[in-house]
Design a protein around this motif. Structure first.
Motif, PDB file in Angstrom:
ATOM      1  N   UNK A   1      39.661  88.773  26.609  1.00 44.44           N
ATOM      2  CA  UNK A   1      38.360  89.016  26.825  1.00 44.44           C
ATOM      3  C   UNK A   1      37.836  89.726  28.224  1.00 44.44           C
ATOM      4  N   UNK A   2      38.797  89.361  29.380  1.00 47.07           N
ATOM      5  CA  UNK A   2      38.268  89.818  30.506  1.00 47.07           C
ATOM      6  C   UNK A   2      38.619  91.437  30.697  1.00 47.07           C
ATOM      7  N   UNK A   3      39.927  91.689  29.951  1.00 48.16           N
ATOM      8  CA  UNK A   3      40.119  92.793  30.235  1.00 48.16           C
ATOM      9  C   UNK A   3      39.266  93.696  29.462  1.00 48.16           C
ATOM     10  N   UNK A   4      38.811  93.429  28.341  1.00 52.63           N
ATOM     11  CA  UNK A   4      37.787  94.280  27.553  1.00 52.63           C
ATOM     12  C   UNK A   4      36.305  94.246  28.420  1.00 52.63           C
ATOM     13  N   UNK A   5      36.241  93.356  29.051  1.00 50.36           N
ATOM     14  CA  UNK A   5      34.766  93.310  29.854  1.00 50.36           C
ATOM     15  C   UNK A   5      34.941  94.237  30.840  1.00 50.36           C
ATOM     16  N   UNK A   6      36.180  94.436  31.533  1.00 51.76           N
ATOM     17  CA  UNK A   6      36.215  95.605  32.498  1.00 51.76           C
ATOM     18  C   UNK A   6      36.422  96.688  32.080  1.00 51.76           C
ATOM     19  N   UNK A   7      36.957  97.066  31.112  1.00 52.10           N
ATOM     20  CA  UNK A   7      36.966  98.543  30.409  1.00 52.10           C
ATOM     21  C   UNK A   7      36.281  98.983  29.580  1.00 52.10           C
ATOM     22  N   UNK A   8      35.408  98.023  28.663  1.00 47.28           N
ATOM     23  CA  UNK A   8      34.527  98.624  27.909  1.00 47.28           C
ATOM     24  C   UNK A   8      33.128  98.444  28.102  1.00 47.28           C
ATOM     25  N   UNK A   9      33.011  98.480  29.179  1.00 45.25           N
ATOM     26  CA  UNK A   9      31.417  98.480  29.703  1.00 45.25           C
ATOM     27  C   UNK A   9      30.725  99.624  29.026  1.00 45.25           C
ATOM     28  N   UNK A  10      29.573  98.992  28.407  1.00 50.90           N
ATOM     29  CA  UNK A  10      28.677 100.207  27.526  1.00 50.90           C
ATOM     30  C   UNK A  10      27.678 100.710  28.771  1.00 50.90           C
TER      31      UNK A  10
ATOM     32  N   UNK B   1      31.060 104.481  26.178  1.00 48.90           N
ATOM     33  CA  UNK B   1      31.850 104.087  27.338  1.00 48.90           C
ATOM     34  C   UNK B   1      33.165 104.911  27.733  1.00 48.90           C
ATOM     35  N   UNK B   2      34.047 104.790  28.170  1.00 50.24           N
ATOM     36  CA  UNK B   2      34.975 105.782  28.680  1.00 50.24           C
ATOM     37  C   UNK B   2      36.236 105.379  28.207  1.00 50.24           C
ATOM     38  N   UNK B   3      36.587 104.339  27.201  1.00 48.51           N
ATOM     39  CA  UNK B   3      38.025 104.129  26.747  1.00 48.51           C
ATOM     40  C   UNK B   3      38.425 105.457  25.908  1.00 48.51           C
ATOM     41  N   UNK B   4      37.584 106.172  25.377  1.00 46.44           N
ATOM     42  CA  UNK B   4      38.039 107.376  24.757  1.00 46.44           C
ATOM     43  C   UNK B   4      39.075 108.082  25.494  1.00 46.44           C
TER      44      UNK B   4
ATOM     45  N   UNK C   1      54.335 105.119  42.269  1.00 45.05           N
ATOM     46  CA  UNK C   1      53.275 104.603  42.721  1.00 45.05           C
ATOM     47  C   UNK C   1      51.914 105.260  43.216  1.00 45.05           C
ATOM     48  N   UNK C   2      52.294 106.228  44.013  1.00 42.89           N
ATOM     49  CA  UNK C   2      51.157 107.201  44.434  1.00 42.89           C
ATOM     50  C   UNK C   2      50.575 108.011  43.154  1.00 42.89           C
ATOM     51  N   UNK C   3      51.259 108.474  42.129  1.00 47.87           N
ATOM     52  CA  UNK C   3      50.792 108.972  41.160  1.00 47.87           C
ATOM     53  C   UNK C   3      49.796 108.139  40.194  1.00 47.87           C
ATOM     54  N   UNK C   4      50.134 106.806  40.052  1.00 49.19           N
ATOM     55  CA  UNK C   4      49.493 106.076  39.320  1.00 49.19           C
ATOM     56  C   UNK C   4      47.994 105.634  40.009  1.00 49.19           C
ATOM     57  N   UNK C   5      48.277 105.482  41.144  1.00 52.95           N
ATOM     58  CA  UNK C   5      46.992 105.034  41.870  1.00 52.95           C
ATOM     59  C   UNK C   5      46.031 106.379  41.821  1.00 52.95           C
ATOM     60  N   UNK C   6      46.548 107.658  42.311  1.00 56.74           N
ATOM     61  CA  UNK C   6      45.846 108.821  42.090  1.00 56.74           C
ATOM     62  C   UNK C   6      45.339 109.095  40.916  1.00 56.74           C
ATOM     63  N   UNK C   7      45.918 108.776  39.809  1.00 54.62           N
ATOM     64  CA  UNK C   7      45.309 108.906  38.289  1.00 54.62           C
ATOM     65  C   UNK C   7      44.304 108.087  37.962  1.00 54.62           C
ATOM     66  N   UNK C   8      44.345 106.824  38.426  1.00 53.98           N
ATOM     67  CA  UNK C   8      43.266 105.760  37.961  1.00 53.98           C
ATOM     68  C   UNK C   8      42.009 106.096  38.656  1.00 53.98           C
ATOM     69  N   UNK C   9      42.050 106.777  39.746  1.00 53.11           N
ATOM     70  CA  UNK C   9      40.865 107.107  40.338  1.00 53.11           C
ATOM     71  C   UNK C   9      39.955 108.201  39.686  1.00 53.11           C
ATOM     72  N   UNK C  10      40.769 108.870  38.659  1.00 49.75           N
ATOM     73  CA  UNK C  10      39.910 109.819  37.670  1.00 49.75           C
ATOM     74  C   UNK C  10      39.513 108.935  36.436  1.00 49.75           C
ATOM     75  N   UNK C  11      39.623 107.740  36.408  1.00 46.00           N
ATOM     76  CA  UNK C  11      38.997 106.804  35.212  1.00 46.00           C
ATOM     77  C   UNK C  11      38.106 105.711  36.174  1.00 46.00           C
ATOM     78  N   UNK C  12      37.137 106.489  36.688  1.00 46.54           N
ATOM     79  CA  UNK C  12      36.288 105.668  37.668  1.00 46.54           C
ATOM     80  C   UNK C  12      35.361 104.352  37.002  1.00 46.54           C
ATOM     81  N   UNK C  13      35.324 104.453  35.635  1.00 45.87           N
ATOM     82  CA  UNK C  13      34.628 103.206  34.939  1.00 45.87           C
ATOM     83  C   UNK C  13      35.513 102.313  34.556  1.00 45.87           C
ATOM     84  N   UNK C  14      36.606 102.511  34.712  1.00 43.23           N
ATOM     85  CA  UNK C  14      37.993 101.482  33.913  1.00 43.23           C
ATOM     86  C   UNK C  14      38.449 100.498  34.953  1.00 43.23           C
ATOM     87  N   UNK C  15      38.320  99.128  34.740  1.00 42.62           N
ATOM     88  CA  UNK C  15      38.909  98.392  35.828  1.00 42.62           C
ATOM     89  C   UNK C  15      40.421  98.377  35.750  1.00 42.62           C
TER      90      UNK C  15
END
Length: 379
Positions: free
Chosen positions: A94-103, A112-115, A321-335
Protein backbone atom coordinates in the motif's frame (compact mmCIF):
# COMPACT_ATOMS: atom_id res chain seq x y z
CA UNK A 1 -10.02 -20.15 22.60
CA UNK A 2 -11.91 -17.49 24.58
CA UNK A 3 -9.02 -15.12 23.93
CA UNK A 4 -9.11 -16.00 20.24
CA UNK A 5 -12.85 -15.28 20.03
CA UNK A 6 -12.36 -11.98 21.86
CA UNK A 7 -9.69 -10.88 19.37
CA UNK A 8 -11.76 -12.09 16.44
CA UNK A 9 -14.79 -10.13 17.65
CA UNK A 10 -12.64 -7.02 17.93
CA UNK A 11 -11.33 -7.62 14.46
CA UNK A 12 -14.85 -7.99 13.09
CA UNK A 13 -16.08 -4.81 14.72
CA UNK A 14 -13.05 -2.85 13.54
CA UNK A 15 -13.11 -3.90 9.89
CA UNK A 16 -15.34 -2.22 7.36
CA UNK A 17 -14.71 -4.92 4.79
CA UNK A 18 -17.04 -7.91 5.19
CA UNK A 19 -15.13 -9.75 2.48
CA UNK A 20 -12.19 -10.16 4.84
CA UNK A 21 -14.44 -11.56 7.57
CA UNK A 22 -15.98 -13.98 5.08
CA UNK A 23 -12.51 -15.35 4.26
CA UNK A 24 -11.24 -15.18 7.84
CA UNK A 25 -12.00 -18.83 8.85
CA UNK A 26 -10.20 -20.16 5.77
CA UNK A 27 -7.18 -17.99 6.50
CA UNK A 28 -7.12 -19.17 10.12
CA UNK A 29 -6.97 -22.77 8.88
CA UNK A 30 -3.97 -21.90 6.70
CA UNK A 31 -1.94 -20.87 9.75
CA UNK A 32 -1.20 -24.57 10.24
CA UNK A 33 0.57 -24.65 6.86
CA UNK A 34 2.79 -21.73 7.87
CA UNK A 35 3.89 -23.13 11.24
CA UNK A 36 4.51 -26.57 9.71
CA UNK A 37 7.09 -25.15 7.31
CA UNK A 38 10.72 -26.05 8.09
CA UNK A 39 12.61 -23.46 10.11
CA UNK A 40 15.24 -21.33 8.38
CA UNK A 41 17.18 -21.43 11.66
CA UNK A 42 17.12 -25.09 12.81
CA UNK A 43 20.27 -24.49 14.86
CA UNK A 44 18.27 -22.21 17.18
CA UNK A 45 15.45 -22.96 19.62
CA UNK A 46 12.06 -22.81 17.96
CA UNK A 47 8.87 -21.60 19.60
CA UNK A 48 6.17 -24.08 20.51
CA UNK A 49 3.35 -24.73 18.04
CA UNK A 50 1.00 -22.88 20.38
CA UNK A 51 3.27 -19.81 20.44
CA UNK A 52 3.67 -19.85 16.67
CA UNK A 53 -0.08 -20.20 16.17
CA UNK A 54 -0.70 -17.25 18.47
CA UNK A 55 1.90 -15.15 16.58
CA UNK A 56 0.26 -15.85 13.25
CA UNK A 57 -3.27 -15.36 14.50
CA UNK A 58 -2.30 -11.98 15.93
CA UNK A 59 -0.62 -10.99 12.65
CA UNK A 60 -3.69 -12.04 10.68
CA UNK A 61 -6.00 -10.00 12.90
CA UNK A 62 -3.79 -6.92 12.97
CA UNK A 63 -2.57 -6.82 9.37
CA UNK A 64 -5.42 -8.60 7.57
CA UNK A 65 -3.06 -11.05 5.91
CA UNK A 66 -1.26 -14.32 6.52
CA UNK A 67 2.44 -13.85 7.17
CA UNK A 68 3.93 -16.09 4.48
CA UNK A 69 7.41 -14.85 5.50
CA UNK A 70 7.03 -15.97 9.13
CA UNK A 71 9.77 -18.62 8.98
CA UNK A 72 12.13 -16.82 6.57
CA UNK A 73 11.99 -13.74 8.83
CA UNK A 74 12.99 -15.96 11.75
CA UNK A 75 9.88 -15.08 13.74
CA UNK A 76 9.45 -18.75 14.70
CA UNK A 77 12.63 -18.58 16.83
CA UNK A 78 12.50 -17.84 20.56
CA UNK A 79 13.88 -14.41 21.47
CA UNK A 80 15.41 -13.87 18.03
CA UNK A 81 13.41 -11.13 16.30
CA UNK A 82 10.47 -8.87 17.04
CA UNK A 83 7.61 -8.85 14.55
CA UNK A 84 7.12 -5.12 15.21
CA UNK A 85 10.41 -4.46 13.37
CA UNK A 86 9.03 -5.88 10.11
CA UNK A 87 6.86 -4.18 7.49
CA UNK A 88 3.82 -6.40 6.81
CA UNK A 89 3.53 -7.27 3.13
CA UNK A 90 0.05 -5.85 2.59
CA UNK A 91 0.90 -2.58 4.33
CA UNK A 92 4.18 -2.38 2.43
CA UNK A 93 2.43 -2.74 -0.94
CA UNK A 94 0.00 0.00 0.00
CA UNK A 95 2.66 2.55 1.00
CA UNK A 96 4.98 1.56 -1.85
CA UNK A 97 2.21 2.10 -4.39
CA UNK A 98 1.19 5.41 -2.82
CA UNK A 99 4.76 6.60 -3.27
CA UNK A 100 5.16 5.34 -6.84
CA UNK A 101 1.73 5.52 -8.43
CA UNK A 102 0.85 9.12 -7.72
CA UNK A 103 -1.55 10.33 -10.41
CA UNK A 104 -0.73 13.64 -12.07
CA UNK A 105 -3.77 15.41 -13.47
CA UNK A 106 -3.85 17.90 -16.33
CA UNK A 107 -6.64 19.67 -18.16
CA UNK A 108 -6.75 16.89 -20.75
CA UNK A 109 -6.20 13.78 -18.65
CA UNK A 110 -4.07 12.06 -16.06
CA UNK A 111 -0.90 9.96 -15.98
CA UNK A 112 1.90 8.67 -13.77
CA UNK A 113 5.53 7.72 -14.24
CA UNK A 114 5.69 3.96 -13.68
CA UNK A 115 5.55 3.18 -17.42
CA UNK A 116 9.16 4.43 -17.57
CA UNK A 117 10.07 1.33 -15.55
CA UNK A 118 7.42 -1.20 -16.54
CA UNK A 119 8.30 -1.12 -20.25
CA UNK A 120 11.84 -2.55 -20.42
CA UNK A 121 12.57 -0.96 -23.81
CA UNK A 122 11.39 2.48 -22.67
CA UNK A 123 13.46 2.12 -19.49
CA UNK A 124 16.65 1.27 -21.39
CA UNK A 125 16.13 3.97 -24.02
CA UNK A 126 15.33 6.68 -21.47
CA UNK A 127 18.25 6.00 -19.13
CA UNK A 128 20.70 5.57 -22.01
CA UNK A 129 19.85 9.09 -23.15
CA UNK A 130 20.09 10.63 -19.67
CA UNK A 131 22.94 8.99 -17.75
CA UNK A 132 24.82 7.43 -20.69
CA UNK A 133 24.43 4.27 -22.73
CA UNK A 134 27.53 2.74 -21.11
CA UNK A 135 25.54 2.38 -17.88
CA UNK A 136 22.56 0.48 -19.33
CA UNK A 137 22.37 -2.97 -20.92
CA UNK A 138 22.13 -2.45 -24.68
CA UNK A 139 18.89 -3.09 -26.58
CA UNK A 140 19.26 -4.98 -29.86
CA UNK A 141 15.63 -4.59 -30.88
CA UNK A 142 11.96 -5.27 -30.27
CA UNK A 143 10.10 -8.24 -31.75
CA UNK A 144 6.44 -9.14 -32.06
CA UNK A 145 4.60 -11.44 -34.45
CA UNK A 146 4.31 -8.64 -37.01
CA UNK A 147 7.84 -7.34 -37.17
CA UNK A 148 11.27 -6.55 -35.78
CA UNK A 149 12.61 -3.13 -34.84
CA UNK A 150 16.42 -2.96 -34.97
CA UNK A 151 17.75 -0.23 -32.69
CA UNK A 152 21.05 0.36 -34.48
CA UNK A 153 19.30 0.79 -37.84
CA UNK A 154 16.32 2.66 -36.39
CA UNK A 155 14.15 0.61 -38.70
CA UNK A 156 11.10 -1.69 -38.57
CA UNK A 157 11.48 -4.86 -40.64
CA UNK A 158 9.51 -8.03 -41.14
CA UNK A 159 9.77 -10.66 -38.42
CA UNK A 160 11.87 -12.81 -40.75
CA UNK A 161 14.70 -10.29 -40.18
CA UNK A 162 15.25 -12.07 -36.83
CA UNK A 163 17.09 -14.73 -38.81
CA UNK A 164 19.68 -12.14 -39.88
CA UNK A 165 20.81 -11.88 -36.27
CA UNK A 166 23.64 -14.24 -35.49
CA UNK A 167 24.68 -15.62 -32.13
CA UNK A 168 22.97 -15.82 -28.74
CA UNK A 169 20.46 -13.28 -27.44
CA UNK A 170 18.21 -12.82 -24.44
CA UNK A 171 14.51 -12.42 -25.25
CA UNK A 172 12.44 -10.73 -22.52
CA UNK A 173 8.73 -10.09 -22.44
CA UNK A 174 8.71 -6.30 -22.51
CA UNK A 175 6.64 -6.06 -19.33
CA UNK A 176 7.47 -9.44 -17.74
CA UNK A 177 8.06 -9.87 -14.01
CA UNK A 178 9.82 -12.18 -11.52
CA UNK A 179 12.02 -13.89 -14.10
CA UNK A 180 9.07 -15.10 -16.17
CA UNK A 181 9.09 -14.55 -19.91
CA UNK A 182 12.90 -14.66 -20.23
CA UNK A 183 14.73 -17.13 -22.45
CA UNK A 184 18.03 -17.53 -24.26
CA UNK A 185 17.89 -17.87 -28.05
CA UNK A 186 20.70 -18.99 -30.33
CA UNK A 187 20.26 -18.01 -33.98
CA UNK A 188 22.20 -19.70 -36.81
CA UNK A 189 21.57 -21.06 -40.30
CA UNK A 190 17.97 -19.93 -40.44
CA UNK A 191 17.01 -21.76 -37.22
CA UNK A 192 16.44 -20.69 -33.61
CA UNK A 193 17.41 -22.80 -30.61
CA UNK A 194 15.88 -22.50 -27.12
CA UNK A 195 16.82 -24.94 -24.33
CA UNK A 196 18.40 -27.36 -26.81
CA UNK A 197 15.24 -27.42 -28.94
CA UNK A 198 15.53 -26.07 -32.48
CA UNK A 199 12.70 -24.31 -34.32
CA UNK A 200 11.94 -22.82 -37.69
CA UNK A 201 10.92 -19.16 -37.64
CA UNK A 202 7.22 -20.03 -37.93
CA UNK A 203 7.46 -22.53 -35.08
CA UNK A 204 9.38 -20.06 -32.93
CA UNK A 205 6.84 -17.28 -33.47
CA UNK A 206 3.95 -19.61 -32.67
CA UNK A 207 5.53 -21.03 -29.52
CA UNK A 208 7.32 -18.00 -28.05
CA UNK A 209 6.41 -14.69 -29.70
CA UNK A 210 2.63 -15.22 -30.03
CA UNK A 211 0.73 -12.05 -29.05
CA UNK A 212 3.44 -10.57 -26.80
CA UNK A 213 6.14 -8.02 -27.48
CA UNK A 214 9.75 -8.89 -26.67
CA UNK A 215 12.90 -6.92 -25.97
CA UNK A 216 16.04 -8.47 -27.46
CA UNK A 217 19.32 -7.90 -25.61
CA UNK A 218 22.83 -9.32 -25.97
CA UNK A 219 24.10 -11.93 -23.55
CA UNK A 220 25.89 -9.97 -20.82
CA UNK A 221 29.45 -10.76 -19.78
CA UNK A 222 29.60 -10.66 -15.99
CA UNK A 223 32.64 -9.99 -13.82
CA UNK A 224 34.79 -13.00 -13.01
CA UNK A 225 33.95 -12.64 -9.30
CA UNK A 226 30.31 -13.46 -10.14
CA UNK A 227 31.11 -15.90 -12.92
CA UNK A 228 32.98 -17.91 -10.26
CA UNK A 229 29.69 -19.14 -8.75
CA UNK A 230 29.35 -21.47 -11.72
CA UNK A 231 25.76 -20.67 -12.64
CA UNK A 232 24.26 -20.51 -16.09
CA UNK A 233 22.44 -17.36 -15.03
CA UNK A 234 23.82 -13.84 -15.01
CA UNK A 235 23.88 -13.07 -11.28
CA UNK A 236 22.44 -9.65 -10.54
CA UNK A 237 22.30 -7.29 -7.59
CA UNK A 238 18.85 -6.18 -6.43
CA UNK A 239 19.35 -2.79 -4.76
CA UNK A 240 16.59 -0.47 -3.59
CA UNK A 241 16.79 3.31 -3.45
CA UNK A 242 14.36 5.63 -1.69
CA UNK A 243 13.72 9.30 -2.37
CA UNK A 244 12.96 11.06 0.94
CA UNK A 245 10.70 14.06 1.48
CA UNK A 246 13.66 16.43 1.07
CA UNK A 247 14.63 14.82 -2.24
CA UNK A 248 17.57 12.97 -0.68
CA UNK A 249 18.13 9.58 -2.30
CA UNK A 250 19.27 6.80 0.04
CA UNK A 251 20.16 3.16 -0.55
CA UNK A 252 17.66 1.07 1.39
CA UNK A 253 19.24 -2.34 1.00
CA UNK A 254 20.94 -4.62 -1.50
CA UNK A 255 21.31 -8.34 -2.02
CA UNK A 256 23.00 -10.53 -4.60
CA UNK A 257 20.75 -12.90 -6.52
CA UNK A 258 22.41 -16.16 -7.48
CA UNK A 259 21.08 -19.00 -9.58
CA UNK A 260 21.19 -22.30 -7.70
CA UNK A 261 20.72 -24.74 -10.57
CA UNK A 262 23.33 -25.35 -13.26
CA UNK A 263 20.58 -25.46 -15.90
CA UNK A 264 18.62 -22.36 -14.83
CA UNK A 265 19.03 -19.23 -16.93
CA UNK A 266 17.53 -16.87 -14.31
CA UNK A 267 18.71 -15.89 -10.83
CA UNK A 268 15.40 -14.79 -9.26
CA UNK A 269 14.48 -16.20 -5.86
CA UNK A 270 10.98 -16.80 -7.20
CA UNK A 271 12.55 -19.29 -9.62
CA UNK A 272 14.73 -21.05 -7.03
CA UNK A 273 17.72 -18.73 -6.71
CA UNK A 274 19.44 -17.43 -3.58
CA UNK A 275 19.35 -13.93 -2.14
CA UNK A 276 22.48 -12.99 -0.18
CA UNK A 277 22.54 -9.71 1.72
CA UNK A 278 25.29 -7.20 0.91
CA UNK A 279 26.87 -4.98 3.55
CA UNK A 280 26.22 -1.49 2.21
CA UNK A 281 29.43 -0.07 3.67
CA UNK A 282 31.88 -2.69 2.41
CA UNK A 283 30.14 -4.42 -0.49
CA UNK A 284 30.83 -7.80 1.10
CA UNK A 285 28.27 -10.61 1.23
CA UNK A 286 26.59 -11.46 4.52
CA UNK A 287 26.51 -14.84 6.22
CA UNK A 288 23.56 -16.61 4.58
CA UNK A 289 21.91 -17.03 1.22
CA UNK A 290 18.12 -17.35 1.41
CA UNK A 291 15.77 -19.21 -0.93
CA UNK A 292 11.98 -19.10 -1.08
CA UNK A 293 10.72 -21.80 1.24
CA UNK A 294 9.25 -23.87 -1.61
CA UNK A 295 12.81 -24.43 -2.87
CA UNK A 296 14.82 -24.70 0.35
CA UNK A 297 15.79 -22.52 3.28
CA UNK A 298 19.19 -20.90 3.84
CA UNK A 299 22.82 -21.83 3.13
CA UNK A 300 26.29 -20.59 4.04
CA UNK A 301 27.86 -21.73 0.75
CA UNK A 302 26.77 -21.77 -2.86
CA UNK A 303 25.67 -25.30 -3.87
CA UNK A 304 27.43 -25.30 -7.23
CA UNK A 305 30.75 -23.59 -6.55
CA UNK A 306 31.12 -24.19 -2.81
CA UNK A 307 31.98 -20.49 -2.35
CA UNK A 308 31.36 -19.28 1.19
CA UNK A 309 29.06 -16.27 1.14
CA UNK A 310 30.23 -14.32 4.18
CA UNK A 311 32.96 -11.82 3.36
CA UNK A 312 32.87 -12.41 -0.41
CA UNK A 313 33.63 -9.07 -2.07
CA UNK A 314 31.37 -7.58 -4.73
CA UNK A 315 33.56 -5.66 -7.21
CA UNK A 316 32.89 -2.02 -8.15
CA UNK A 317 30.72 -1.58 -5.07
CA UNK A 318 31.01 2.19 -4.60
CA UNK A 319 30.50 2.66 -8.34
CA UNK A 320 27.30 0.60 -8.03
CA UNK A 321 25.96 2.76 -5.19
CA UNK A 322 26.80 5.95 -7.09
CA UNK A 323 25.11 4.65 -10.24
CA UNK A 324 21.78 3.73 -8.67
CA UNK A 325 21.58 7.02 -6.77
CA UNK A 326 22.30 8.93 -9.96
CA UNK A 327 19.80 6.87 -11.96
CA UNK A 328 17.03 7.47 -9.41
CA UNK A 329 17.49 11.21 -9.89
CA UNK A 330 16.07 10.75 -13.40
CA UNK A 331 12.83 9.29 -11.99
CA UNK A 332 11.88 12.35 -9.98
CA UNK A 333 8.25 11.35 -9.38
CA UNK A 334 9.01 7.88 -8.00
CA UNK A 335 9.65 7.34 -4.30
CA UNK A 336 11.31 3.92 -4.39
CA UNK A 337 12.92 1.78 -7.09
CA UNK A 338 14.26 -1.76 -7.03
CA UNK A 339 17.25 -1.87 -9.38
CA UNK A 340 18.67 -4.94 -11.12
CA UNK A 341 22.38 -4.34 -11.59
CA UNK A 342 24.92 -6.43 -13.50
CA UNK A 343 28.59 -6.18 -12.60
CA UNK A 344 30.58 -6.48 -15.82
CA UNK A 345 34.39 -6.61 -16.15
CA UNK A 346 34.37 -2.83 -16.68
CA UNK A 347 31.84 -1.87 -13.99
CA UNK A 348 28.12 -1.86 -13.11
CA UNK A 349 25.35 -1.55 -15.69
CA UNK A 350 21.61 -1.31 -15.12
CA UNK A 351 19.44 -4.13 -16.38
CA UNK A 352 16.03 -3.06 -15.05
CA UNK A 353 14.26 -0.78 -12.60
CA UNK A 354 11.14 -1.90 -10.73
CA UNK A 355 8.47 0.22 -9.10
CA UNK A 356 6.70 -2.90 -7.77
CA UNK A 357 9.70 -4.42 -5.97
CA UNK A 358 8.97 -6.76 -3.07
CA UNK A 359 9.87 -6.45 0.63
CA UNK A 360 10.33 -10.20 1.23
CA UNK A 361 13.87 -10.44 -0.16
CA UNK A 362 15.17 -7.36 1.68
CA UNK A 363 13.72 -8.45 5.04
CA UNK A 364 14.81 -12.07 4.59
CA UNK A 365 18.39 -10.97 4.04
CA UNK A 366 18.56 -7.99 6.44
CA UNK A 367 15.92 -8.61 9.10
CA UNK A 368 13.20 -6.11 9.99
CA UNK A 369 13.43 -2.89 7.97
CA UNK A 370 10.45 -0.91 9.22
CA UNK A 371 12.56 1.65 11.11
CA UNK A 372 14.96 2.10 8.18
CA UNK A 373 12.04 2.59 5.77
CA UNK A 374 10.47 5.27 7.98
CA UNK A 375 13.81 7.09 8.37
CA UNK A 376 14.63 7.15 4.67
CA UNK A 377 11.15 8.06 3.46
CA UNK A 378 11.12 11.00 5.85
CA UNK A 379 14.73 12.07 5.24
Amino acid sequence: MKAARKIANGVYNGYKSLSFWAKFPVKVMKIKEIINKPSYYPEMQRKTKKEMWRDNFRWLCKDKELNSFYTSYGLDIKGFRDEKDFIPHREFCRIRNLGNQKVIRTNTGKYNYIALLRDKYVFASYLSSTIGKQYVVRSVGIADKNGLFLCEKDQWLGIDAVLNLSGSFVFKMIDGECGEGVFLVSIADGLLTVDKNTYSLAEFVTKYIRDSRWLIQPVIEQHEALLAFGTRSVNTIRAVTIRGKSGKISVFNAFLRLGSDADSFVDNRAMGGFGVGIDLETGMLMHYGFQHDRFGVKAEKHPLSGITFEGYQIPFWQETLDLIRRAHQQFYELQSIGWDVVITPSGPVLLEGNDDWEIGGPQDTYGGLKKRWDEQVNA
